[in-house]
Design a protein around this motif. Sequence first.
Motif, short mmCIF file in Angstrom:
data_model
loop_
_atom_site.label_atom_id
_atom_site.label_comp_id
_atom_site.label_asym_id
_atom_site.label_seq_id
_atom_site.Cartn_x
_atom_site.Cartn_y
_atom_site.Cartn_z
N CYS A 32 4.00 -6.58 -4.51
CA CYS A 32 4.61 -5.74 -3.67
C CYS A 32 4.56 -4.51 -5.12
O CYS A 32 4.61 -3.35 -6.10
CB CYS A 32 6.06 -5.74 -3.45
SG CYS A 32 5.63 -6.03 -1.97
N LYS A 33 4.67 -5.34 -6.63
CA LYS A 33 5.18 -4.54 -8.60
C LYS A 33 3.99 -4.67 -8.15
O LYS A 33 3.59 -3.33 -9.03
CB LYS A 33 5.51 -6.08 -9.02
CG LYS A 33 7.11 -6.33 -8.85
CD LYS A 33 7.40 -7.45 -10.05
CE LYS A 33 8.79 -7.78 -9.73
NZ LYS A 33 9.19 -8.67 -10.80
N ALA A 34 2.62 -5.37 -8.02
CA ALA A 34 1.26 -4.05 -8.64
C ALA A 34 0.80 -3.06 -7.43
O ALA A 34 0.35 -2.08 -8.17
CB ALA A 34 0.37 -5.69 -7.80
N LYS A 35 1.33 -3.05 -6.13
CA LYS A 35 1.22 -2.14 -5.75
C LYS A 35 1.84 -0.54 -6.56
O LYS A 35 1.67 0.68 -6.51
CB LYS A 35 1.45 -1.99 -4.56
CG LYS A 35 0.73 -3.50 -3.45
CD LYS A 35 0.72 -2.61 -2.04
CE LYS A 35 0.49 -2.13 -0.97
NZ LYS A 35 1.16 -2.28 0.23
N SER A 36 3.40 -0.80 -6.65
CA SER A 36 4.02 -0.08 -7.29
C SER A 36 3.18 0.33 -8.57
O SER A 36 3.31 1.15 -8.80
CB SER A 36 5.54 -0.47 -7.25
OG SER A 36 6.19 0.47 -7.50
N ILE A 37 2.91 -0.21 -9.41
CA ILE A 37 2.27 -0.42 -10.54
C ILE A 37 1.08 1.24 -10.34
O ILE A 37 1.12 1.99 -11.31
CB ILE A 37 2.43 -1.45 -11.83
CG1 ILE A 37 3.50 -1.87 -11.97
CG2 ILE A 37 1.08 -0.75 -13.13
CD1 ILE A 37 3.15 -3.23 -12.72
N LEU A 38 0.23 0.39 -9.72
CA LEU A 38 -1.07 1.29 -9.50
C LEU A 38 -0.82 2.82 -8.73
O LEU A 38 -1.24 3.30 -9.41
CB LEU A 38 -1.74 0.36 -8.24
CG LEU A 38 -2.24 -1.14 -8.93
CD1 LEU A 38 -3.08 -1.86 -8.13
CD2 LEU A 38 -3.20 -0.34 -10.26
N CYS A 39 0.28 2.88 -7.63
CA CYS A 39 0.76 3.55 -6.80
C CYS A 39 0.83 4.41 -8.32
O CYS A 39 1.17 6.11 -7.81
CB CYS A 39 1.11 3.60 -6.03
SG CYS A 39 0.71 2.54 -4.58
N CYS A 40 1.98 4.08 -9.11
CA CYS A 40 2.77 4.99 -10.23
C CYS A 40 1.83 6.14 -10.86
O CYS A 40 2.21 6.32 -11.64
CB CYS A 40 3.81 4.31 -10.50
SG CYS A 40 5.52 3.96 -9.98
N ALA A 41 0.61 5.72 -11.66
CA ALA A 41 -0.10 5.24 -12.58
C ALA A 41 -1.53 5.94 -11.54
O ALA A 41 -2.31 7.15 -12.62
CB ALA A 41 -1.11 3.99 -13.14
#
Length: 269
Positions: A32-41
């Motif tokens: 979930c953290k990785a998905k959140s970082i990718l979506c924000c970037a």
Amino acid sequence: MLFSSSDCEEKTSYGRVYKWTEDAKKKISLNCKAKSILCCALSKKEFNHISACKSAMEMWEKLRITYEGTDKVKETRIDILVTQYERFQMQPGESITQMYNRFTDITNGLAGLGKTYEMGDMIRKILRSLPASWTPKVTTIEEANDLKRMSLEKLIGSLMAHEINMERLGESSSRKKHNNALKAAEDTLSEESDGVESAEGSEDEEAFLSRRLQRILAKKKYHSGRRYFKKGKDLKKLEVKDSKKSEPICYQCKKPGHIKAECPKLKKT
């Protein structure tokens, strides 16, 4: 990545009951953290491409294929960048900073595709790309440094310092040439002014001589006219005298124009 329910299931006397284990919870949290970082970037357009993905791994793979392409596309891009690297040369009128920026664009592109070069090879490539006017500086760098241990930053700093010195020497030489050109132009102008003055002096002398010659010719013409006029008068007098001499003279009255037999005095007598 997704995990199957078998990773977190426990058996009980009432049958199978699915329950999260600590390891599964950690994996889900990291995903979930990785998905959140990718979506924000990502931008909105890029987010639309990966919004349907369920795991960070799936999102990353889709982005990799979108921008890097397949393995065949990746190899083609590597071949293009390698060709640019091998043919790299410093362009005429290009500064060291501009040349280094072009070089880093090529090497960074290759590094992004998994192709890297050793530091010594990159330093030798930069030195070989310099024009012939940099040969003394290249020789000095090669003799004074171990290229395998030398950094790109040190090399570029040394080249930039040499570039500044070359510009300073070029400005001084151009200023000296400019001063010499001005001096030559001043000498030429002084010679031309002397020539003009001498030409004006010669022109004045020629004008004076021409005026004097015209006066002499006028005097000669005047005197020749007077002589001709006098000669004409003398000729007329001579002609009158000659005509008078050619006439007969009377021996009786001593007058010209008739003879003694035709003398009027004798006729009267």
